[in-house]
Design an enzyme around this catalytic site. Structure first.
Site, PDB file in Angstrom:
ATOM      1  N   HIS A 183       0.741  -1.571  -0.299  1.00 43.72           N
ATOM      2  CA  HIS A 183      -0.128   0.252  -0.004  1.00 43.72           C
ATOM      3  C   HIS A 183       0.732   1.596   0.087  1.00 43.72           C
ATOM      4  O   HIS A 183       2.136   1.463  -0.183  1.00 43.72           O
ATOM      5  CB  HIS A 183      -1.055  -0.547   0.943  1.00 43.72           C
ATOM      6  CG  HIS A 183      -0.455   0.278   1.825  1.00 43.72           C
ATOM      7  ND1 HIS A 183       0.256   1.529   3.372  1.00 43.72           N
ATOM      8  CD2 HIS A 183      -0.001  -1.148   3.638  1.00 43.72           C
ATOM      9  CE1 HIS A 183       0.776   0.603   4.431  1.00 43.72           C
ATOM     10  NE2 HIS A 183       0.956  -0.246   4.884  1.00 43.72           N
ATOM     11  N   CYS A 199       3.017  -4.955   5.746  1.00 46.95           N
ATOM     12  CA  CYS A 199       2.526  -4.708   5.444  1.00 46.95           C
ATOM     13  C   CYS A 199       4.210  -3.938   4.810  1.00 46.95           C
ATOM     14  O   CYS A 199       4.865  -3.323   5.325  1.00 46.95           O
ATOM     15  CB  CYS A 199       1.469  -3.691   5.685  1.00 46.95           C
ATOM     16  SG  CYS A 199      -0.249  -4.433   5.794  1.00 46.95           S
TER      17      CYS A 199
END
Length: 233
Positions: A183, A199
């Site tokens: 992301h 992440c």
């Protein structure tokens, strides 16, 4: 090879979240180099012609001076040798690079931020879905340990202050959401560092570019931090 395998297995047992390492080697057509102890990120200082450590303080200072990350972490096309087909994403967390395999022995290389100590992982997953300006819903574990995340337990709407940034690629193992994402970020100076809860974070411009090129179902190979791509890749 036996020694390497033994060290890999020991690393898997210690890491908890590190998994499928053998499959990574076979599927990626890559080899793992010596498992040296994790070293701090380094960047090349053209002024002194030396490699220097790159930590959070220096990253903030560099970004404040230059309004961008060091050249190595900027998007660029590089030679890349792999058995994986174009469209595959290969993540080298140790070097803080994400490669999108291209035809003709090339890849688009992006700088990334990865999991801090204790939050690294490895595996073979796929892009299960994507989103523009995604909602951020912190997992229960993060809500429990982070008061700032607790207020968004029901979900934070997408927007310029959202930790997931402009785009998100949701990583699935089979049909199951792994809870890990690739992301964007509102903290672009963290590219090149071990900072996240697992992440993979990218500059917003880079995740927008990657999002435009990746198809649902694309294979994503996440190499174990501490491993190295085969020499020549």
């Amino acid at each position: 090879m036996t020694m390497i395998r033994d060290r890999l297995e020991a690393g898997v047992k210690r890491g908890g979240r590190m998994r499928k390492i053998g499959l990574i080697v076979l599927a990626a057509g890559l080899c793992l180099g010596p498992l040296a102890a994790l070293a701090a990120t380094q960047i090349y200082d053209a002024r002194t012609k030396k490699w220097v450590d790159y930590d959070k303080r220096k990253a903030r200072q560099y970004f404040a001076r230059n309004k961008q990350v060091p050249e190595a972490f900027r998007r660029q096309v590089v030679p890349f040798r792999t058995a994986e087909p174009p469209g595959t994403i290969i993540i080298d967390g140790n070097q803080h690079f994400l490669y999108l395999v291209q035809p003709g022995g090339q890849a688009i290389r992006y700088g990334i931020g990865v999991g801090r100590e204790g939050f690294g992982w490895a595996g073979i997953v796929r892009v299960g879905r994507t989103a523009e300006w995604p909602t951020w819903t912190p997992p229960p574990e993060m809500v429990a340990r982070d008061p700032n995340a607790a207020k968004w337990a029901a979900g934070m709407p997408g927007g310029p202050d959202n930790p997931l940034g402009a785009r998100a690629l949701y990583l699935f193992e089979g049909e199951n959401d792994t809870i890990y994402r690739i992301h964007g970020t509102v903290e672009p100076w963290t590219i090149g560092l071990d900072v996240s809860s697992g992440c993979i974070r990218m500059n917003n411009d880079d995740i927008i570019d990657l999002h435009s090129r990746v198809k649902i179902g694309a294979k994503v190979i996440v190499l174990m931090q501490g491993a190295a791509l085969y020499k020549g890749v």
